[in-house]
Design a protein around this motif. Structure first.
Motif, PDB file in Angstrom:
ATOM      1  N   SER A   1      43.682  47.368  33.876  1.00 40.32           N
ATOM      2  CA  SER A   1      43.481  46.606  35.117  1.00 40.32           C
ATOM      3  C   SER A   1      43.566  45.107  34.857  1.00 40.32           C
ATOM      4  N   ALA A   2      43.038  44.645  33.726  1.00 36.29           N
ATOM      5  CA  ALA A   2      43.151  43.221  33.377  1.00 36.29           C
ATOM      6  C   ALA A   2      44.610  42.845  33.143  1.00 36.29           C
ATOM      7  N   CYS A   3      45.365  43.729  32.519  1.00 35.04           N
ATOM      8  CA  CYS A   3      46.800  43.497  32.283  1.00 35.04           C
ATOM      9  C   CYS A   3      47.536  43.351  33.607  1.00 35.04           C
ATOM     10  N   ILE A   4      47.201  44.186  34.563  1.00 38.60           N
ATOM     11  CA  ILE A   4      47.846  44.125  35.876  1.00 38.60           C
ATOM     12  C   ILE A   4      47.538  42.794  36.548  1.00 38.60           C
ATOM     13  N   ILE A   5      46.267  42.396  36.542  1.00 41.92           N
ATOM     14  CA  ILE A   5      45.885  41.131  37.186  1.00 41.92           C
ATOM     15  C   ILE A   5      46.507  39.942  36.453  1.00 41.92           C
ATOM     16  N   LYS A   6      46.504  39.994  35.124  1.00 44.18           N
ATOM     17  CA  LYS A   6      47.123  38.905  34.358  1.00 44.18           C
ATOM     18  C   LYS A   6      48.620  38.834  34.646  1.00 44.18           C
ATOM     19  N   GLY A   7      49.245  39.990  34.825  1.00 44.01           N
ATOM     20  CA  GLY A   7      50.653  40.021  35.185  1.00 44.01           C
ATOM     21  C   GLY A   7      50.916  39.352  36.523  1.00 44.01           C
ATOM     22  N   VAL A   8      50.022  39.584  37.465  1.00 45.41           N
ATOM     23  CA  VAL A   8      50.144  38.915  38.764  1.00 45.41           C
ATOM     24  C   VAL A   8      50.007  37.411  38.582  1.00 45.41           C
ATOM     25  N   GLU A   9      49.029  36.986  37.789  1.00 50.42           N
ATOM     26  CA  GLU A   9      48.834  35.547  37.539  1.00 50.42           C
ATOM     27  C   GLU A   9      50.070  34.928  36.885  1.00 50.42           C
ATOM     28  N   ARG A  10      50.749  35.715  36.045  1.00 46.53           N
ATOM     29  CA  ARG A  10      51.935  35.219  35.348  1.00 46.53           C
ATOM     30  C   ARG A  10      53.133  35.096  36.290  1.00 46.53           C
ATOM     31  N   VAL A  11      53.388  36.145  37.105  1.00 39.97           N
ATOM     32  CA  VAL A  11      54.618  36.152  37.890  1.00 39.97           C
ATOM     33  C   VAL A  11      54.480  35.552  39.290  1.00 39.97           C
ATOM     34  N   ALA A  12      53.282  35.463  39.830  1.00 42.80           N
ATOM     35  CA  ALA A  12      53.118  34.918  41.186  1.00 42.80           C
ATOM     36  C   ALA A  12      53.705  33.506  41.322  1.00 42.80           C
ATOM     37  N   PRO A  13      53.437  32.592  40.370  1.00 47.70           N
ATOM     38  CA  PRO A  13      54.053  31.256  40.501  1.00 47.70           C
ATOM     39  C   PRO A  13      55.581  31.289  40.391  1.00 47.70           C
ATOM     40  N   ILE A  14      56.109  32.150  39.551  1.00 53.79           N
ATOM     41  CA  ILE A  14      57.557  32.256  39.372  1.00 53.79           C
ATOM     42  C   ILE A  14      58.218  32.773  40.650  1.00 53.79           C
ATOM     43  N   LEU A  15      57.568  33.766  41.284  1.00 56.69           N
ATOM     44  CA  LEU A  15      58.110  34.374  42.504  1.00 56.69           C
ATOM     45  C   LEU A  15      57.703  33.598  43.760  1.00 56.69           C
TER      46      LEU A  15
ATOM     47  N   PHE B   1      54.849  33.752  45.036  1.00 57.17           N
ATOM     48  CA  PHE B   1      54.137  34.801  45.773  1.00 57.17           C
ATOM     49  C   PHE B   1      52.758  34.276  46.146  1.00 57.17           C
ATOM     50  N   GLN B   2      52.444  34.305  47.421  1.00 57.37           N
ATOM     51  CA  GLN B   2      51.167  33.779  47.916  1.00 57.37           C
ATOM     52  C   GLN B   2      50.161  34.919  48.072  1.00 57.37           C
ATOM     53  N   LEU B   3      48.992  34.751  47.475  1.00 54.96           N
ATOM     54  CA  LEU B   3      47.935  35.740  47.640  1.00 54.96           C
ATOM     55  C   LEU B   3      46.582  35.050  47.669  1.00 54.96           C
ATOM     56  N   LYS B   4      45.646  35.699  48.347  1.00 54.30           N
ATOM     57  CA  LYS B   4      44.271  35.179  48.422  1.00 54.30           C
ATOM     58  C   LYS B   4      43.367  35.890  47.427  1.00 54.30           C
ATOM     59  N   GLY B   5      43.727  37.100  47.052  1.00 52.34           N
ATOM     60  CA  GLY B   5      42.908  37.867  46.126  1.00 52.34           C
ATOM     61  C   GLY B   5      43.602  39.146  45.718  1.00 52.34           C
ATOM     62  N   ILE B   6      43.037  39.801  44.717  1.00 49.27           N
ATOM     63  CA  ILE B   6      43.601  41.059  44.218  1.00 49.27           C
ATOM     64  C   ILE B   6      42.481  41.913  43.655  1.00 49.27           C
ATOM     65  N   GLN B   7      42.580  43.204  43.879  1.00 49.85           N
ATOM     66  CA  GLN B   7      41.650  44.173  43.313  1.00 49.85           C
ATOM     67  C   GLN B   7      42.480  45.293  42.704  1.00 49.85           C
ATOM     68  N   VAL B   8      42.042  45.789  41.548  1.00 49.27           N
ATOM     69  CA  VAL B   8      42.721  46.908  40.905  1.00 49.27           C
ATOM     70  C   VAL B   8      41.698  48.021  40.691  1.00 49.27           C
ATOM     71  N   ILE B   9      42.031  49.208  41.147  1.00 51.76           N
ATOM     72  CA  ILE B   9      41.182  50.385  40.966  1.00 51.76           C
ATOM     73  C   ILE B   9      41.938  51.346  40.063  1.00 51.76           C
ATOM     74  N   VAL B  10      41.299  51.779  38.978  1.00 50.64           N
ATOM     75  CA  VAL B  10      41.959  52.645  38.005  1.00 50.64           C
ATOM     76  C   VAL B  10      41.096  53.878  37.748  1.00 50.64           C
ATOM     77  N   ASP B  11      41.720  55.042  37.773  1.00 49.55           N
ATOM     78  CA  ASP B  11      41.044  56.307  37.473  1.00 49.55           C
ATOM     79  C   ASP B  11      41.830  57.038  36.395  1.00 49.55           C
TER      80      ASP B  11
ATOM     81  N   ASP C   1      45.473  40.870  48.728  1.00 50.72           N
ATOM     82  CA  ASP C   1      45.190  40.151  49.971  1.00 50.72           C
ATOM     83  C   ASP C   1      46.297  39.107  50.135  1.00 50.72           C
ATOM     84  N   THR C   2      47.292  39.454  50.953  1.00 53.20           N
ATOM     85  CA  THR C   2      48.476  38.605  51.091  1.00 53.20           C
ATOM     86  C   THR C   2      49.129  38.812  52.448  1.00 53.20           C
ATOM     87  N   GLU C   3      49.909  37.833  52.849  1.00 52.06           N
ATOM     88  CA  GLU C   3      50.723  37.937  54.060  1.00 52.06           C
ATOM     89  C   GLU C   3      52.185  38.206  53.696  1.00 52.06           C
ATOM     90  N   GLU C   4      52.473  38.357  52.398  1.00 51.77           N
ATOM     91  CA  GLU C   4      53.847  38.590  51.941  1.00 51.77           C
ATOM     92  C   GLU C   4      54.377  39.919  52.499  1.00 51.77           C
TER      93      GLU C   4
END
Length: 143
Positions: free
Chosen positions: A59-73, A75-85, A105-108
């Motif tokens: 889940s941390a990898c997923i969020i870090k990935g968003v932090e990495r690619v959001a500026p490149i793309l 991509f506008q977001l207000k928040g993110i949650q990851v649920i893993v089972d 949490d995005t309007e994209e």
């Protein structure tokens, strides 16, 4: 074998040290951080066990990935949650399947959400380490 390419980027290295505290817990340290681990055979409700740490790392990898690619793309977001089972197989012991939900949490647009998801899957270190040996699947959706 040495790399003869003088322009090659050095590989990232990671270092963690873990010590047994007692029969209930261990302590992992890296950089200036530490985390208490559940290493009690009966379980410890006050710490993450190894399987939960694996799911947390994903889940941390997923969020870090968003932090990495959001500026490149852009991509506008207000928040993110990851649920893993995860479901554990007994013999041999391993994570048999892992399911995740990425809630953004995005309007994209939906197309942009799919693009973000593809980038997460493509560039995530933990994601790409876990995926080949596990039935790993998930979805991305709007909050």
């Amino acid at each position: 074998m040495t790399n003869s390419d003088p322009n090659a980027k050095p590989k990232m290295n990671f270092h963690v040290e873990t010590s047994r505290v007692d029969s209930h817990t261990s302590l992992s340290r890296c950089k200036s951080a530490e985390i208490v681990l559940d290493t009690d055979m009966a379980g410890n409700p006050n710490a993450f066990n190894p399987a939960e740490l694996l799911l947390s790392a994903l889940s941390a990898c997923i969020i870090k990935g968003v932090e990495r690619v959001a500026p490149i793309l852009h991509f506008q977001l207000k928040g993110i949650q990851v649920i893993v089972d995860g479901i554990r197989q007994d013999v041999p012991p391993k994570m048999e399947s892992i399911r995740y939900q990425i809630i953004v949490d995005t309007e994209e647009s939906d197309d942009r959400l799919r693009l973000l998801h593809e980038n997460i899957k493509k560039y995530g270190t933990v994601f790409n380490t876990v995926a080949p040996g596990t039935d790993l699947a998930g979805e991305i959706r709007r909050k």
